[in-house]
Structure formats: structure tokens, C-alpha cells
Design a protein around this motif. Structure first.
Motif, PDB file in Angstrom:
ATOM      1  N   TYR A 178       0.868  -1.178   0.000  1.00  0.00           N
ATOM      2  CA  TYR A 178       0.000   0.000   0.000  1.00  0.00           C
ATOM      3  C   TYR A 178       0.903   1.225   0.000  1.00  0.00           C
ATOM      4  CZ  TYR A 178      -3.976  -2.981   1.274  1.00  0.00           C
ATOM      5  OH  TYR A 178      -4.964  -3.932   1.276  1.00  0.00           O
ATOM      6  N   SER A 179       0.665   2.163  -0.900  1.00  0.00           N
ATOM      7  CA  SER A 179       1.586   3.283  -1.041  1.00  0.00           C
ATOM      8  C   SER A 179       0.851   4.584  -1.274  1.00  0.00           C
ATOM      9  CB  SER A 179       2.538   3.021  -2.215  1.00  0.00           C
ATOM     10  OG  SER A 179       3.311   4.156  -2.505  1.00  0.00           O
ATOM     11  N   VAL A 180       1.438   5.664  -0.758  1.00  0.00           N
ATOM     12  CA  VAL A 180       0.882   6.997  -1.004  1.00  0.00           C
ATOM     13  C   VAL A 180       0.950   7.353  -2.483  1.00  0.00           C
ATOM     14  CG1 VAL A 180       1.427   7.886   1.294  1.00  0.00           C
ATOM     15  CG2 VAL A 180       3.130   8.072  -0.531  1.00  0.00           C
ATOM     16  N   ASN A 181       1.797   6.660  -3.228  1.00  0.00           N
ATOM     17  CA  ASN A 181       1.945   6.918  -4.654  1.00  0.00           C
ATOM     18  C   ASN A 181       1.083   6.011  -5.523  1.00  0.00           C
ATOM     19  OD1 ASN A 181       4.003   8.912  -4.237  1.00  0.00           O
ATOM     20  ND2 ASN A 181       5.460   7.265  -3.857  1.00  0.00           N
ATOM     21  N   GLY A 182       0.298   5.147  -4.878  1.00  0.00           N
ATOM     22  CA  GLY A 182      -0.551   4.225  -5.620  1.00  0.00           C
ATOM     23  C   GLY A 182      -2.023   4.496  -5.377  1.00  0.00           C
ATOM     24  N   PRO A 183      -2.894   3.771  -6.073  1.00  0.00           N
ATOM     25  CA  PRO A 183      -4.338   3.952  -5.872  1.00  0.00           C
ATOM     26  C   PRO A 183      -4.756   3.503  -4.478  1.00  0.00           C
ATOM     27  CG  PRO A 183      -3.901   2.076  -7.301  1.00  0.00           C
ATOM     28  CD  PRO A 183      -2.599   2.759  -7.097  1.00  0.00           C
ATOM     29  N   ILE A 184      -5.774   4.166  -3.927  1.00  0.00           N
ATOM     30  CA  ILE A 184      -6.250   3.863  -2.581  1.00  0.00           C
ATOM     31  C   ILE A 184      -6.884   2.475  -2.537  1.00  0.00           C
ATOM     32  CG2 ILE A 184      -7.866   4.561  -0.757  1.00  0.00           C
ATOM     33  CD1 ILE A 184      -5.464   6.395  -1.096  1.00  0.00           C
TER      34      ILE A 184
END
Length: 346
Positions: free
Chosen positions: A199-205
Motif C-alpha cells: 500500500y503506497s501513497v503513490n498508488g491507488p487507494i
């Protein structure tokens, strides 16, 4: 009216005081005074940031690091105790740092790293410690700064008759290690190595990416390039020395799992399957937490033992590996640019 007062009394302990510290929003219960004091202290500390975050694992590494660097505690707030851990605030060679010893294992590593990122105004994390040697071209006392790290403890343990396939990255057939060797049949079956969900701030929620390797920060690896020339210790004392002078290598691969590897067959499997040169119990958790939150990360690990050699050398050379690691960390901190306060309102 009495009923309304009673309801209000029940709700008061649930109210939260919101403190904005740097770019962080901290939610703290309004009743315990020690939490309120901690939030006030954190706000004062973060006003003096940003900092370089330093995360190591256990006492041997901490003693080697604090004993070999010129750590100057902050005169007003030298440390802050949170969740049973002591976060030390100060400077090393003029660079502002927050240091913590996270404790052994992936849960401790991820928890301490996330707490540091949430609470303190840090620009990135330098994670360091000792590790087991998996690569025969490396030696005890060497220091590795890997470019990629995997969680080698995320398994699908399959039944003996289940066909291999699907999404597993590699397979360890337990029957291949039967002694004496037979047809390879073993009721323990096969271990399939799975990918992480990042899970990443740069990826989709709420749509994690399947990853097997976590990359450390390329810019920081380039910055560390000159470290390969540093002088590392060869001797623990006047009577206990390594046969060769240790070296520092940048750009290898590392494996992490909640397993202390002291088995030659498994060491060879890890190297042959994944090409990893070191094995530890924290690095991928720290790296994944940083990548998930969008922070730079570099991992620096000194090799203290070769898995499965019979006599576990970590007791002999663990302190030397920790000292060599500390030397590499110190030199990397020197290379980092000074970070200046960017938000005048904190």
C-alpha cells in the motif's frame, strides 16, 4: 438536564486535542497528562527539524554506534520515550538526527519506523545493523548496502501432492533435502514464496501492488557510492582478527524474515533462488514502511556470520560487524546534505 450532564461526562474522555506538528496531525486523548506533555514536546522538537531518522535493532548495534560517533544530544529535549522506546534527538557532525532502537523482528521494525515517520519531522530513514552472510563471495566483517530487499518469510506451505504454479515466486521442496536421498517424497511438502502487498501513497487507494522486491532509494545509493573506499576494522582485539580485510559493497540484494538463518542448505537455497547476499530480521519491514509512506530509505548491514558453518561466529565477530556498520552509517550521514526548516509556521 441531569441526563445531559451525565452524557457529557461520558463523552469528555473521548474528546481529542489536535496538535499540528510540522506536516503531521497528532491525535491524543485529552485525559492522560503524559500524552499531552509528549505532544507538546514533539511540537517543540519538530520546530527544530527536519531530521534524519536512524533505526537500528538491538543493544550490540546501539553500543557500537553510540560508542563510535559523536552524538550530541539536543540540550532541551535529548530524548522522548514513546511506546516503551527511547527516541534520541540530537546532532551527528552537524546533521540533525532522531535515533531509535526498534527491537528484533519485523513487527518491531515496522512499528518503530511507522511511529518515527508519523511523529517526527524526518526527511528519510537510515536503517542499519548486522546480518547473516548468504553470498560466498562476501566475508564476515563486510558491509552491504543493498539495492533491493525481499520478505523471504511470506510463505504458502503446500501439501506434498499439490501441483506447483500460481503466483508463488519460488519453491523450496523439502523432499530434496531428505537424508539419505530417496525419491524426494516428504510429508512436509513444498514452501512457495509469495509477494508482498504494498500500500503506497503513490498508488491507488485500497489497491495494493504485488511486489516481491522493495527498492531502496536510488539517489541515496548514488550518494553512498564513495563509501566503498572507507577503511573497515579487521580485528576485534589484538588476538582475534579476520583473515582478510573487510570491504563495503553497494547494490546487492538482501532477504528478511522472522528467522535466524544458521543452516547451510537453506542459505544456499536463498542465494540460488533469489541471489541475496545477506539475511536479517528487520530490513524489508523498515524499507516497505518507508516506501509505503513515500520516504527515502537506505539499509546498511554488516555481516557477522556465515549461516551453517557449525560454529556460530556472530558471538565472536558481531561487535566488529556492528562497528564496521556504524563507520559506514557515519560516513553516509556526512554525505547527506543539510536539511533546513521549510515551514516557518511550526
Amino acid at each position: 438536564m441531569a441526563s445531559h450532564d451525565h452524557t457529557l461526562c461520558l463523552l469528555l474522555p473521548l474528546l481529542f486535542i489536535i496538535f499540528i506538528s510540522s506536516s503531521h496531525v497528532l491525535l491524543v486523548s485529552s485525559t492522560p497528562s503524559h500524552k499531552l506533555e509528549s505532544v507538546i514536546t514533539i511540537r517543540k522538537v519538530n520546530r527544530r527539524g527536519p531530521y534524519i531518522g536512524l533505526v537500528t535493532v538491538f543493544e550490540t548495534e546501539e553500543d557500537a554506534f553510540l560508542g563510535s560517533v559523536d552524538f550530541r544530544p539536543d540540550p532541551s529535549h535529548p530524548f522522548l520515550d514513546l511506546s516503551g522506546r527511547r527516541f534520541r534527538i540530537g546532532k551527528i557532525h552537524g546533521k540533525k538526527v532522531v535515533y531509535v532502537r526498534c527491537g528484533i523482528g519485523m513487527v518491531n521494525a515496522a512499528a518503530a519506523t511507522q511511529q518515527m515517520l508519523d511523529v517526527f519531522n524526518v526527511k528519510g530513514i537510515v536503517h542499519f545493523g548486522i546480518a547473516g552472510n548468504i553470498n560466498n563471495s562476501m566475508s564476515i566483517g563486510d558491509v552491504s548496502i543493498p539495492k533491493q530487499i525481499t520478505n523471504a518469510g511470506l510463505w504458502d506451505w503446500l501439501n506434498p501432492d499439490k501441483a506447483k504454479g500460481g503466483e508463488d515466486v519460488a519453491y523450496l521442496d523439502v523432499g530434496n533435502y531428505n537424508v539419505p536421498q530417496g525419491d524426494g517424497k516428504n510429508e512436509l511438502g513444498t514452501i512457495g514464496y509469495s509477494s508482498e502487498e504494498l500500500y503506497s501513497v503513490n498508488g491507488p487507494i485500497n489497491s495494493p501492488q504485488k511486489v516481491f522486491w522493495i527498492n531502496t532509494t536510488q539517489e541515496w545509493l548514488h550518494l553512498a557510492a564513495g563509501l566503498e573506499k572507507i577503511e573497515l576494522l579487521q580485528c576485534v582485539n589484538s588476538t582475534l582478527c579476520l583473515p582478510e580485510k573487510p570491504k563495503l559493497v553497494i547494490g546487492l540484494k538482501a532477504a528478511t524474515a522472522d528467522i535466524f538463518v544458521d543452516n547451510a542448505a537453506y542459505r544456499n537455497f536463498l542465494y540460488n533462488s533469489f541471489g541475496v547476499s545477506s539475511s536479517d530480521m528487520e530490513s524489508s519491514a523498515v524499507a516497505m514502511t518507508c516506501v509505503s509512506n513515500g520516504y527515502p530509505i537506505i539499509v546498511i548491514r554488516g555481516l557477522s556470520d556465515l549461516a551453517g558453518v557449525g560454529d556460530n561466529t556472530v558471538r565472536k565477530f558481531g561487535s566488529l560487524a556492528a562497528t564496521n556498520t556504524a563507520k559506514a552509517v557515519l560516513e553516509f550521514i556526512k554525505k547527506l546534505p543539510p536539511y533546513h526548516k521549510t515551514n516557518p509556521y511550526v
